[in-house]
Design a protein around this motif. Structure first.
Motif, PDB file in Angstrom:
ATOM      1  N   THR A  23       0.984  -1.195  -0.021  1.00 24.59           N
ATOM      2  CA  THR A  23       0.056  -0.045  -0.054  1.00 24.59           C
ATOM      3  C   THR A  23       0.918   1.158  -0.124  1.00 24.59           C
ATOM      4  OG1 THR A  23      -1.553  -1.162   1.199  1.00 24.59           O
ATOM      5  CG2 THR A  23      -1.770   1.282   1.302  1.00 24.59           C
ATOM      6  N   THR A  25       0.770   5.389  -0.268  1.00 28.95           N
ATOM      7  CA  THR A  25       0.127   6.505   0.144  1.00 28.95           C
ATOM      8  C   THR A  25       0.815   7.969   0.122  1.00 28.95           C
ATOM      9  OG1 THR A  25      -1.155   4.946   1.820  1.00 28.95           O
ATOM     10  CG2 THR A  25      -1.644   7.530   1.796  1.00 28.95           C
ATOM     11  N   SER A  27      -0.518   6.730  -3.722  1.00 32.60           N
ATOM     12  CA  SER A  27       0.158   6.005  -4.958  1.00 32.60           C
ATOM     13  C   SER A  27       0.474   6.686  -6.386  1.00 32.60           C
ATOM     14  CB  SER A  27      -0.651   4.604  -5.365  1.00 32.60           C
ATOM     15  OG  SER A  27      -1.976   5.232  -5.656  1.00 32.60           O
ATOM     16  N   THR A  43       2.762  -2.694   4.424  1.00 34.71           N
ATOM     17  CA  THR A  43       2.144  -4.133   3.940  1.00 34.71           C
ATOM     18  C   THR A  43       1.643  -4.644   5.243  1.00 34.71           C
ATOM     19  OG1 THR A  43       3.142  -5.944   3.214  1.00 34.71           O
ATOM     20  CG2 THR A  43       4.581  -4.754   4.524  1.00 34.71           C
TER      21      THR A  43
END
Length: 457
Positions: A23, A25, A27, A43
């Protein structure tokens, strides 16, 4: 380090395909060149030995899970490619890469005519918009405005990520009403939904168009009615000359050059023509002007008129519109006769009126007519002359009035009567003389007086 980065990029592709629980943040992100950047990598995997960020311009090193943050205080890379990596306890490694767009607004935007100078009506003219030092150019849109109206939009296909100079051209079919209008171009960076809330844009200073065109007169009426005493002149018309370069204006009346500041009088009604001219050509416009004025009289105070003459030939007022004429005699309005009669002599007051005023005139009329015999024709019996003697009486015929009209006809009539009378008397006395006596002859016009004298004797 470069080798590690390339290896990480390949691992990123593999990890995406494998579906490892990364993930980022955010992306995706859009950042202005030189601004700070911060991205979290996390993760949910439990068999992670450690994780970190790799980037050509600096990473984070190997960190324990579950989150690692990549932070740059001042991003000065045009194509940054950081990636987050995760190393599992069995030594297997996975990577994830964020999508970062770095942009830069132009240093300045300008519009020019490429040194071609003023526009000319009816000719095509090109303007150029220069956008200096912008990135990425594939996200650039250039909009052209004529005043506040959008007239052209252009985009670019160049995939260069570093700053470049871009230009756009606008071709104009020049019209005269473009003179004085402003043209401008605006550079906009369309960076997608992840970009700034408001589009980064830079607008050029306005370019004011100078259009050369042939002259003409606008707002010019076809016909104008004015009043004489209103001090109206040609330069007070609503006609406005227009042209670039500014034209000269000349006014003509009956093909003669006039002073347009001179006040018009009643004799100045007619067609006026304005000629406007500049270096590109000339044109002309005509205006018909009617100068109206209040009534007035130019008649004499005394007229002699022969009986049966038409009244209209006596005294007519001038004025525009044509005045209404009213006749008064002895304070009473009279109906104008078709022809004058002998008893129409006297003092008259004439009143003329139109929309601009009233005028009066006093007039004395003397109606002339031929002499008349008030008594009927008479026959007189005349006695002879006798031995005692004779008596003679003379009659004088007085002719008054306009002798030029009645004197000569009366004289000829009198002569004709005298000749006839003398002839008859000569015949008569000739016949009588055969019988006796001696006779004297007098004109027949004196016979009645002679007879009266003999009676008195």
């Amino acid at each position: 380090m470069l080798l590690v980065w390339m290896l990480g990029f390949l691992m990123l592709i593999f990890s995406v395909c494998a579906g490892f629980p990364f993930t980022l943040t955010p992306s995706e992100m859009v950042v202005r060149f030189g601004d700070p950047v911060s991205i979290n990598c996390s993760t949910s995997a439990t068999d992670v030995e450690g994780m970190g960020w790799e980037a050509p311009f600096g990473g984070t090193g190997f960190k324990p899970p579950p989150v690692v943050t990549w932070r740059v205080e001042k991003l000065e890379e045009w194509a940054p490619s950081p990636f987050c990596y995760v190393t599992l306890v069995d030594g297997e490694q996975y990577t994830a890469k964020p999508d970062i767009t770095v942009y830069k607004t132009p240093d300045f935007v300008s519009v020019s005519d490429r040194g071609r100078g003023p526009m000319v009506e009816g000719r095509e003219h090109d303007l150029k918009c220069d956008v200096i030092n912008v990135a990425p150019v594939q996200n650039l849109t250039v909009k052209w405005y004529r005043d506040n109206e959008t007239v052209q939009t252009e985009t670019f296909n160049d995939s260069t990520m570093t700053p470049v100079n871009a230009s756009s051209s606008l071709r104009i079919s020049t019209q005269r009403n473009y003179n004085g209008l402003t043209f401008r171009c605006e550079a906009e960076l369309h960076l997608g939904p992840k970009g700034p809330k408001f589009l980064p844009n830079v607008t050029s200073p306005p370019y004011t168009a100078v259009v050369l065109y042939k002259p003409f007169l606008e707002a010019c009426p076809d016909h104008v009615t004015v009043v004489e005493n209103a001090a109206f002149s040609i330069d007070m018309l609503s006609c406005q000359p227009d042209g670039n370069p500014p034209p000269t204006v000349q006014w003509f009346y009956e093909e003669k050059l006039i002073n347009p500041s001179k006040s018009l009088t009643r004799t100045d009604s007619g067609k006026y023509t304005a000629v406007v001219e500049n270096s590109l050509g000339r044109s002309d416009t005509s205006v018909h002007i009617t100068v109206e004025f209040s009534p007035s009289f130019t008649c004499k105070e005394h007229y002699e008129i022969t009986v049966n003459d038409k009244q209209q030939s006596t005294c007519e007022p001038v004025g525009l519109p044509t005045p209404t004429l009213t006749w008064f005699k002895d304070g009473k309005q009279v109906v104008s006769p078709q022809r004058w009669k002998k008893n129409d002599s006297g003092k008259y007051l004439l009143n003329a009126h139109n929309t601009h005023g009233t005028a009066e005139h006093t007039l004395y009329l003397d109606i002339l007519y031929a002499p008349e015999f008030k008594e009927g024709n008479e026959s007189k019996e005349v006695l002879q002359e006798n031995k005692v003697g004779r008596n003679t009486r003379f009659i004088t015929l007085m002719i008054t009035g306009n002798t030029s009209k009645v004197l000569f006809p009366a004289i000829w009539a009198l002569l004709a009567l005298l000749i006839i009378g003398l002839t008859l008397l000569m015949v008569y006395f000739h016949n009588r003389q055969k019988k006796r006596g001696q006779y004297s002859f007098v004109p027949v016009c004196q016979m009645s007086n002679i007879a009266q004298a003999n009676g008195n004797a």
